[in-house]
Write a protein that holds these residues in place. Structure first.
Motif, PDB file in Angstrom:
ATOM      1  N   PHE A  48       0.845  -1.455  -0.042  1.00  0.00           N
ATOM      2  CA  PHE A  48       0.106   0.100   0.091  1.00  0.00           C
ATOM      3  C   PHE A  48       0.858   1.289   0.061  1.00  0.00           C
ATOM      4  O   PHE A  48       1.507   1.493   0.999  1.00  0.00           O
ATOM      5  CB  PHE A  48      -0.723   0.114   1.221  1.00  0.00           C
ATOM      6  CG  PHE A  48      -2.202  -0.816   0.989  1.00  0.00           C
ATOM      7  CD1 PHE A  48      -3.282  -0.285   0.541  1.00  0.00           C
ATOM      8  CD2 PHE A  48      -2.213  -2.103   1.199  1.00  0.00           C
ATOM      9  CE1 PHE A  48      -4.385  -0.994   0.575  1.00  0.00           C
ATOM     10  CE2 PHE A  48      -3.357  -2.963   1.125  1.00  0.00           C
ATOM     11  CZ  PHE A  48      -4.511  -2.312   0.552  1.00  0.00           C
ATOM     12  N   GLY A  49       0.832   2.057  -1.015  1.00  0.00           N
ATOM     13  CA  GLY A  49       1.395   3.217  -1.268  1.00  0.00           C
ATOM     14  C   GLY A  49       0.314   4.211  -1.370  1.00  0.00           C
ATOM     15  O   GLY A  49      -0.753   4.227  -1.532  1.00  0.00           O
ATOM     16  N   LYS A  50       1.034   5.505  -1.585  1.00  0.00           N
ATOM     17  CA  LYS A  50       0.097   6.725  -1.740  1.00  0.00           C
ATOM     18  C   LYS A  50      -0.904   6.485  -2.937  1.00  0.00           C
ATOM     19  O   LYS A  50      -2.147   6.935  -2.456  1.00  0.00           O
ATOM     20  CB  LYS A  50       1.053   8.000  -2.073  1.00  0.00           C
ATOM     21  CG  LYS A  50       0.397   9.080  -2.278  1.00  0.00           C
ATOM     22  CD  LYS A  50       1.144  10.583  -2.544  1.00  0.00           C
ATOM     23  CE  LYS A  50       0.500  11.735  -2.671  1.00  0.00           C
ATOM     24  NZ  LYS A  50       1.255  12.570  -3.211  1.00  0.00           N
ATOM     25  N   HIS A  51      -0.768   6.137  -4.168  1.00  0.00           N
ATOM     26  CA  HIS A  51      -1.610   5.731  -5.157  1.00  0.00           C
ATOM     27  C   HIS A  51      -2.634   4.819  -4.611  1.00  0.00           C
ATOM     28  O   HIS A  51      -3.948   5.292  -4.821  1.00  0.00           O
ATOM     29  CB  HIS A  51      -1.110   5.373  -6.244  1.00  0.00           C
ATOM     30  CG  HIS A  51      -1.782   5.379  -7.552  1.00  0.00           C
ATOM     31  ND1 HIS A  51      -2.403   6.350  -8.293  1.00  0.00           N
ATOM     32  CD2 HIS A  51      -2.424   4.245  -7.937  1.00  0.00           C
ATOM     33  CE1 HIS A  51      -3.223   5.575  -9.064  1.00  0.00           C
ATOM     34  NE2 HIS A  51      -2.955   4.454  -9.100  1.00  0.00           N
ATOM     35  N   LYS A  52      -2.348   3.853  -4.152  1.00  0.00           N
ATOM     36  CA  LYS A  52      -3.751   2.971  -3.869  1.00  0.00           C
ATOM     37  C   LYS A  52      -4.339   3.391  -2.783  1.00  0.00           C
ATOM     38  O   LYS A  52      -5.614   3.171  -2.656  1.00  0.00           O
ATOM     39  CB  LYS A  52      -3.082   1.619  -3.495  1.00  0.00           C
ATOM     40  CG  LYS A  52      -3.836   0.451  -3.246  1.00  0.00           C
ATOM     41  CD  LYS A  52      -3.017  -1.011  -3.174  1.00  0.00           C
ATOM     42  CE  LYS A  52      -2.441  -1.365  -4.272  1.00  0.00           C
ATOM     43  NZ  LYS A  52      -1.933  -2.726  -4.183  1.00  0.00           N
ATOM     44  N   ILE A  53      -3.942   4.181  -1.865  1.00  0.00           N
ATOM     45  CA  ILE A  53      -4.477   4.579  -0.648  1.00  0.00           C
ATOM     46  C   ILE A  53      -5.566   5.672  -0.878  1.00  0.00           C
ATOM     47  O   ILE A  53      -6.710   5.691  -0.369  1.00  0.00           O
ATOM     48  CB  ILE A  53      -3.456   4.917   0.518  1.00  0.00           C
ATOM     49  CG1 ILE A  53      -2.981   3.742   1.229  1.00  0.00           C
ATOM     50  CG2 ILE A  53      -4.244   5.977   1.631  1.00  0.00           C
ATOM     51  CD1 ILE A  53      -1.774   4.114   2.016  1.00  0.00           C
ATOM     52  N   GLU A  54      -5.105   6.460  -1.952  1.00  0.00           N
ATOM     53  CA  GLU A  54      -5.701   7.673  -2.479  1.00  0.00           C
ATOM     54  C   GLU A  54      -7.145   7.047  -3.178  1.00  0.00           C
ATOM     55  O   GLU A  54      -8.003   7.509  -3.013  1.00  0.00           O
ATOM     56  CB  GLU A  54      -4.893   8.600  -3.487  1.00  0.00           C
ATOM     57  CG  GLU A  54      -4.087   9.515  -2.662  1.00  0.00           C
ATOM     58  CD  GLU A  54      -3.111  10.458  -3.494  1.00  0.00           C
ATOM     59  OE1 GLU A  54      -3.619  10.147  -4.821  1.00  0.00           O
ATOM     60  OE2 GLU A  54      -2.413  10.927  -3.169  1.00  0.00           O
ATOM     61  N   ASN A  55      -6.726   5.997  -3.925  1.00  0.00           N
ATOM     62  CA  ASN A  55      -7.930   5.678  -4.965  1.00  0.00           C
ATOM     63  C   ASN A  55      -8.695   4.746  -3.955  1.00  0.00           C
ATOM     64  O   ASN A  55      -9.823   4.500  -4.275  1.00  0.00           O
ATOM     65  CB  ASN A  55      -7.210   4.694  -6.094  1.00  0.00           C
ATOM     66  CG  ASN A  55      -6.680   5.819  -7.114  1.00  0.00           C
ATOM     67  OD1 ASN A  55      -6.908   6.684  -7.123  1.00  0.00           O
ATOM     68  ND2 ASN A  55      -5.587   5.244  -7.633  1.00  0.00           N
TER      69      ASN A  55
END
Length: 150
Positions: free
Chosen positions: A131-138
């Motif tokens: 889980f990185g920024k992109h996955k968490i934002e989406n």
């Protein structure tokens, strides 16, 4: 920047191995851009990854093992299995809606880690491997909502 093309075949005898190879590659490279296309005639996803090599040092490995949670070898309780089932259902619906393979949303390992760790805030999702920024934002809000409702 380098480019790698994967073929993710949808036939059951190939799907697991193809997904495993892609997951393994994703864990060891810094992905810059992803392009996907469905090849209808042969029934597979073409995945084009633009990436940079990750520079892994002993310290990086130690730090990532200390800070990233994974339920890879953990046995899930019956409550955690219910959470995992709900997360997989959500992932399938999301993948269908976005016309993506399910592992683009989250891998089984990542969902099992969420079920085991049970984060309550988006920031806690960063503690889970994958889980990185992109996955968490989406997807972060939806994942937390599922956890809250089960």
């Amino acid at each position: 920047m380098k480019v790698k093309v994967f073929k993710s075949r949808l036939q059951p005898e190939f799907l697991h191995d193809d997904q495993y190879m892609l997951d393994d590659f994703l864990e060891s490279h810094q992905i810059v851009k992803v392009e996907t296309a469905f090849v209808n005639d042969d029934n597979y996803w073409s995945v084009v990854l633009y990436f940079d090599e990750l520079k892994i040092t002993v310290n990086t490995v130690r730090e990532s093992k200390q800070t990233k949670y994974t339920a890879e070898n953990d046995v899930l309780s019956s409550d955690e299995e219910k959470i995992l089932f709900a997360l997989k259902e959500w992932r399938s619906e999301k993948a269908r809606a976005q016309n993506l393979p399910t592992y683009f949303i989250a891998t089984n390992k990542e969902l099992a880690s969420v079920a085991k760790y049970k984060p309550v805030r988006k920031e806690e999702l960063l503690d889970i491997k994958g889980f990185g920024k992109h996955k968490i934002e989406n997807y972060g809000e939806e994942i937390l909502e599922i956890l809250e409702n089960i």
